[in-house]
Design an enzyme around this catalytic site. Structure first.
Site, PDB file in Angstrom:
ATOM      1  N   HIS A   1      49.371  52.311  60.941  1.00  0.00           N
ATOM      2  CA  HIS A   1      48.720  53.409  60.223  1.00  0.00           C
ATOM      3  C   HIS A   1      49.712  54.414  59.635  1.00  0.00           C
ATOM      4  O   HIS A   1      49.528  55.625  59.765  1.00  0.00           O
ATOM      5  CB  HIS A   1      47.691  54.101  61.118  1.00  0.00           C
ATOM      6  N   HIS A   2      50.734  53.891  58.968  1.00  0.00           N
ATOM      7  CA  HIS A   2      51.753  54.729  58.340  1.00  0.00           C
ATOM      8  C   HIS A   2      51.835  54.478  56.837  1.00  0.00           C
ATOM      9  O   HIS A   2      52.915  54.469  56.256  1.00  0.00           O
ATOM     10  CB  HIS A   2      53.122  54.472  58.986  1.00  0.00           C
ATOM     11  N   ALA A   3      50.711  54.268  56.191  1.00  0.00           N
ATOM     12  CA  ALA A   3      50.690  53.978  54.757  1.00  0.00           C
ATOM     13  C   ALA A   3      51.369  55.095  53.968  1.00  0.00           C
ATOM     14  O   ALA A   3      51.158  56.279  54.239  1.00  0.00           O
ATOM     15  CB  ALA A   3      49.256  53.793  54.281  1.00  0.00           C
TER      16      ALA A   3
ATOM     17  N   HIS B   1      53.941  50.257  58.256  1.00  0.00           N
ATOM     18  CA  HIS B   1      54.548  49.627  59.424  1.00  0.00           C
ATOM     19  C   HIS B   1      53.538  48.673  60.062  1.00  0.00           C
ATOM     20  O   HIS B   1      52.405  49.074  60.354  1.00  0.00           O
ATOM     21  CB  HIS B   1      54.988  50.680  60.438  1.00  0.00           C
TER      22      HIS B   1
END
Length: 535
Positions: A471-473, A297
């Protein structure tokens, strides 16, 4: 190489899912479990203070501090990609916001052929994990390991935002994880009595004294070990400069995250054959999807100056207010230090014709030039918008055969026209709410991007220049069938015996929201799948 022995299960990575697995697989006492973590203990006090995440963005002791490759659609900018390197993994340094995603996300996983992963299938695991402050109901559980709590107190800016969103035509939502996700409201967080509860605190702490569970920190996994039948039989790692290993009589489960899991697979000869040969690695199994399909995201911020000194910026500029903030936290576990990285916010549709929201908004009652930096010397709050279902796809590939070298990470942000259009529309939606009463009555001026940035072209340039990862890898070892899938619906790696993956990398598509809750769910379901197969 020194062997420390044999275990039934070896788990690589003590993050959001790895701690869940360590607890559940060791609970019966029948199985010997080894948990490996490349980082250290979660002893840094800032880990346990919710707002302390800002102190951890640049702390290499607890953060891998990954960076992207230059991003072609962001003017070749390099984007910071923090990931937890500590017990609890990223759940020890994240923003604590508890969001599961939309029901349709999981139904889509099932539509892609992944039986057992529809919303109806995964809801029991969300409920099993949860200790909902409001009590249990058909959507929520109580008494589980992971607390889900309301903010310690309301906030004037948050209240004004929610009221303005309603006045702008958006619904109010008191439960983003209930019947519907759309609307504005306060976020819940994974905290209890004003303190962060990471997966390490929730799951590992109660289990760590079990004699059948061994936890090794500072153990950097370097490769998987294989037997003569090409099944995985153990793991090798580096600790204190020494090579160590252990064997697994049952299974090895990778929970090293969307960057670490594909890196370890590739280092072990599992991945795209051409890449591995280029890096001098023997190909054990051609799996071209390893490291592909990276999704994240991308967020863009709006910073608004405030007419009154009511922000956290103001608290930190005044020694007496700063002292009061500290005392309120120490004595009552209340106040700004207990707040997650989304005090309030919501989920909105940029097009009324959409079936579900396509952007998420986070509100912070402070501002800085970038996350982790000093707070701005003026009264302001921050709103951010991120596109929930990006079309852009990236990659994670090893630089070399050296396991200590960070992988090449290319999220490929804003690579498609849809992603660019929705990202710009998200900033416009933020503006529409900020300019609506009662929030507009608190706003002095728009500091970023600023009123001079008005055309779609100018807004897109701003998004490219100032946006970043939220930080939603995920999705780099996706679940499914076909040549690009890495694991099946049981989370077993295709064509490789006794190896499973249980972390955010197995998501076929990214969930519509913060990823921690969904990864905990994956850990819960994975433990169930593993124990059933061993019965």
């Amino acid at each position: 190489m020194t062997s420390i022995g044999s275990f039934d299960y070896i788990i690589v990575g003590a993050g959001s899912a790895g701690c869940v697995l360590a607890n559940r697989l060791s609970a019966s006492g029948r199985h010997r479990v080894l948990l490996l973590e490349a980082g250290g203990r979660d002893s840094n006090p800032w880990i346990h203070i919710p707002l302390g995440y800002g102190k951890l963005f640049n702390n290499a002791e607890v953060n891998w501090k990954f960076q992207s490759e230059p991003q072609a659609f962001l003017g070749d900018r390099i984007v910071n990609l923090p990931r937890g390197k500590v017990l609890g993994g990223s759940s020890s340094i994240n923003g604590l916001v508890y969001i599961r995603g939309q029901q349709q996300d999981f139904d889509h996983w099932r539509e892609l052929g992944n039986r057992g992963w529809s919303y109806e299938d995964v809801l029991p695991y969300f409920r099993k994990a949860e200790d909902q402050e409001r009590g249990s109901d058909s959507y929520h559980g109580a008494g589980g390991p992971l607390p889900v709590s309301d903010p310690s107190e309301p906030n004037d800016i948050c209240d004004a935002f929610i009221a303005a969103a309603k006045a702008a035509g958006h619904p109010i939502n008191t439960d983003f994880n209930g019947a519907t996700q759309e609307g504005a409201g306060y976020f819940q967080s994974t905290s209890r009595r004003g303190l962060r509860v990471s997966s390490a605190v929730a799951y590992l702490e109660p289990a760590k004294r079990r004699p059948n569970l061994a936890v090794l920190t500072k153990a950097h996994a370097t490769r998987l070990l294989f037997d003569d039948n090409h099944n995985v039989c153990g793991v090798e790692w580096l600790r204190d400069g020494q090579h160590e290993c252990a064997t697994a009589g049952g299974e090895v489960i990778l929970a090293a995250g969307a960057f670490g899991t594909p890196q370890l697979l590739q280092l072990s000869g599992l991945g795209p054959g051409d890449l591995l040969r280029e890096r001098g690695i023997v190909v054990r199994k051609q799996l071209r999807g390893v490291g592909a399909n990276l999704q994240d995201h991308y967020q863009v911020r709006l910073v608004a100056g405030v007419t009154k000194p009511i922000t956290f910026n103001d608290d930190m500029r005044n020694i007496f207010r700063m002292s009061r903030v500290g005392l309120r936290f120490l004595l009552r576990r209340r106040g700004p230090l207990t707040i997650s990285a989304g005090y309030a916010g919501g989920f909105f549709r940029t097009d009324s014709g959409l079936a579900t929201p396509d952007i998420q908004v986070h509100l912070l009652n402070f501002s800085s030039s970038k996350l982790g930096d000093k707070l701005d010397p003026f009264s302001a709050f921050t709103l951010s918008s991120c596109q929930l279902r990006p079309e852009s796809r990236g990659t994670v590939i090893i630089r070399s055969a050296d396991p200590l070298e960070a992988p090449l990470i290319n999220p490929n942000y804003l690579a498609t026209e849809t992603d660019r259009r929705v990202t710009v529309a998200g900033v416009k939606l933020l503006r529409s709410i900020v300019r609506t009463f009662p929030l507009c009555a608190l706003v002095e001026m728009e500091r970023e991007p600023g009123v001079a940035v008005s055309s779609d072209e100018d807004l897109l340039n701003y998004c490219r220049e100032r946006g970043g990862s939220i930080h939603h890898a995920s999705c780099t070892a996706r679940m499914g069938s076909g040549p690009d899938a890495v694991v099946d619906e049981q989370l077993r790696v295709h064509g490789v015996g006794r190896l499973r993956i249980a972390d955010g990398s197995v998501m076929p598509t990214i969930v519509s929201g913060n990823t921690h809750a969904a990864i905990v769910m994956i850990g819960e379901k994975a433990a169930d799948l593993i124990l059933r197969s061993a019965a």
